[in-house]
Design a protein around this motif. Structure first.
Motif, PDB file in Angstrom:
ATOM      1  N   ASN A  53      -7.474   0.027  -6.393  1.00 55.24           N
ATOM      2  CA  ASN A  53      -7.091  -1.351  -6.139  1.00 55.24           C
ATOM      3  C   ASN A  53      -6.595  -2.004  -7.426  1.00 55.24           C
ATOM      4  OD1 ASN A  53      -8.135  -4.419  -6.139  1.00 55.24           O
ATOM      5  ND2 ASN A  53      -7.538  -3.835  -4.056  1.00 55.24           N
ATOM      6  N   GLN A 113      -0.446  -3.227  -4.231  1.00 52.51           N
ATOM      7  CA  GLN A 113      -1.830  -3.688  -4.397  1.00 52.51           C
ATOM      8  C   GLN A 113      -2.852  -2.556  -4.248  1.00 52.51           C
ATOM      9  OE1 GLN A 113      -2.516  -6.875  -5.320  1.00 52.51           O
ATOM     10  NE2 GLN A 113      -0.276  -7.081  -5.405  1.00 52.51           N
ATOM     11  N   THR A 114      -2.524  -1.569  -3.454  1.00 56.53           N
ATOM     12  CA  THR A 114      -3.450  -0.457  -3.219  1.00 56.53           C
ATOM     13  C   THR A 114      -2.674   0.853  -3.211  1.00 56.53           C
ATOM     14  OG1 THR A 114      -4.877  -1.845  -1.848  1.00 56.53           O
ATOM     15  CG2 THR A 114      -5.188   0.530  -1.683  1.00 56.53           C
ATOM     16  N   SER A 132       0.842  -1.198   0.000  1.00 58.06           N
ATOM     17  CA  SER A 132       0.000   0.000   0.000  1.00 58.06           C
ATOM     18  C   SER A 132       0.874   1.244   0.000  1.00 58.06           C
ATOM     19  CB  SER A 132      -0.926   0.015   1.228  1.00 58.06           C
ATOM     20  OG  SER A 132      -1.777  -1.121   1.223  1.00 58.06           O
ATOM     21  N   SER A 189      -9.012   5.614  -3.334  1.00 56.80           N
ATOM     22  CA  SER A 189      -8.209   4.424  -3.084  1.00 56.80           C
ATOM     23  C   SER A 189      -8.393   3.454  -4.246  1.00 56.80           C
ATOM     24  CB  SER A 189      -8.623   3.758  -1.764  1.00 56.80           C
ATOM     25  OG  SER A 189      -7.815   2.631  -1.501  1.00 56.80           O
ATOM     26  N   THR A 208      -3.450   5.077  -2.597  1.00 54.91           N
ATOM     27  CA  THR A 208      -4.440   6.049  -2.147  1.00 54.91           C
ATOM     28  C   THR A 208      -3.965   7.459  -2.473  1.00 54.91           C
ATOM     29  OG1 THR A 208      -5.119   4.588  -0.339  1.00 54.91           O
ATOM     30  CG2 THR A 208      -5.744   6.914  -0.172  1.00 54.91           C
TER      31      THR A 208
END
Length: 396
Positions: free
Chosen positions: A342, A320-321, A284, A340, A323
């Motif tokens: 994905n 994976q993510t 992330s 956010s 923001t």
């Protein structure tokens, strides 16, 4: 698209907007967008497509002139109906004076000498002047009654004119599309697919600058300073997306975690305030954009965010993510918008958009400029980035 929207708004400047003219304006805008997309799909550069689209509709004076002639025709019908009403009333007055006791003319012989209106039946023998006056009054009443339907006729003519104008505009668009050899768009796609697709040859490896919606090196000028600022700010982001080279992506390949420098080489770079991983995880990452200019069109910001997310997922396989927090220049930190994105969601969306040609976001997508241009084409389409930012936005 933003520039065509402003172009159509410019055409209607100085006019009082009614419900009918608003609907006509939206119909003109939708057809111009559809025509632009077909020009691009037919092989034109975006600059050529934009110029040809605007050249196909440079004035709405003829449309409003026809609208004014229809109103004059309606006014003429109303005047004719009013004249008929006055004529019927005048004849009634004459019939009343012919009745017994009116000005001394009381005999049947005198009454018979009065001009008989056309269509009034001749009374049978023995019917006096009073009976004739009554019959004449009844006939005049029957003659006048049908004239009361004229407002409905006028309304019907006006509605038919508006309908013909809308249909004519749509037919004109279909004919123009046929000229370039492309299939016509459906009515639904005209209103929903405000596409800002990039040209397949934009952003070439030699660093040539091109634009998605900004019209390449051509610049539009507006009399209104606010419109001019919005155009220039939005076009700057367009140009940044179109000119972004795969060389930057290649230079960061192999790193497991993004850093601030990576996002400072992407669109909206000047607004990058801070970045950081989430609790030390490489899966992330957070990016904060502060002081984003209010002059940039909101759709353009959304397009840049989706492009940046796709670029990050392609370069960093473990990510994976991601923001993004976006704070406008006039907003406080509490008013910032948060998105956010994905990896799985974007990969699924690109799989659907490309018909299975793009299934994963990885370094293979930017092995050549041509392959990355295809990715950029899907990402920057209006329905694609609009849908993805809606899914990614986190409500307060």
């Amino acid at each position: 698209m933003n520039e065509l929207r402003m172009y159509v708004e410019h055409l209607f400047e100085g006019r009082v907007l009614t419900q009918e003219s608003i609907e006509l304006k939206e119909e003109i805008y939708g057809n111009l967008v559809a025509r632009y997309e077909d020009y691009v799909a037919g092989g034109m550069t975006e600059a050529e497509a934009l110029e040809k689209t605007k050249a196909s509709f440079t004035s709405i004076e003829d449309v409003f002139k026809e609208f004014g002639e229809a109103e004059d025709s309606n006014a003429g019908e109303a005047a004719s109906a009013e004249a008929g009403e006055r004529g019927a009333a005048s004849w009634n007055a004459g019939a009343t004076q012919a009745a017994p006791g009116a000005g001394g003319m009381g005999s049947a012989a005198e009454t018979a000498q009065m001009p008989r209106p056309e269509g009034v039946p001749v009374p049978p023998d023995g019917v006096g002047a009073e009976g004739q006056a009554t019959a004449a009054a009844q006939t005049a009443s029957k003659t006048r009654a049908p004239r009361k339907i004229w407002p409905f006729v006028v309304g019907g003519v006006l509605a038919a004119f508006i309908l013909l104008a809308i249909v004519g505009t749509a037919v004109f668009g279909l004919i123009d599309e046929a000229d370039v050899g492309e299939p016509s768009s459906t009515a639904q796609s005209i209103t929903q697919s405000d596409s800002a697709a990039t040209d397949a040859n934009q952003g070439t490896a030699n660093g040539q600058d091109s634009s998605i919606t900004g019209g390449g090196n051509s610049n539009q000028t507006y009399d209104d300073l606010d419109d001019q600022r919005e155009y220039e700010a939005t076009k700057a982001v367009d140009d940044a997306i179109a000119a972004h080279s795969i060389d930057t992506l290649k230079s960061y390949t192999g790193n497991s975690l993004p850093d601030q420098g990576f996002f400072e080489h992407l669109p909206l770079s000047m607004y990058v305030s801070s970045t950081g991983s989430e609790q030390g995880s490489s899966a992330s990452y957070n990016v904060y954009y502060a002081g984003v200019s209010d002059d940039i069109d909101g759709d353009e910001v959304d397009r840049a965010l989706v492009y940046n997310a796709v670029a990050a997922f392609s370069v960093y396989p473990e990510l994976q993510t991601i923001t993004f927090t976006v704070q406008d220049a006039d907003d406080t930190a509490h008013d910032a918008n948060v998105y956010s994105f994905n990896r799985d969601t974007l990969e699924h969306a690109l799989d659907n958009a490309s018909g299975g040609a793009i299934t994963q976001l990885n370094s293979s997508l930017y092995e050549s400029q041509e392959s990355w241009d295809q990715v950029r084409d899907y990402v920057t389409r209006n329905h694609f980035y609009d849908r993805q930012t809606d899914l990614a936005e986190i409500d307060d």
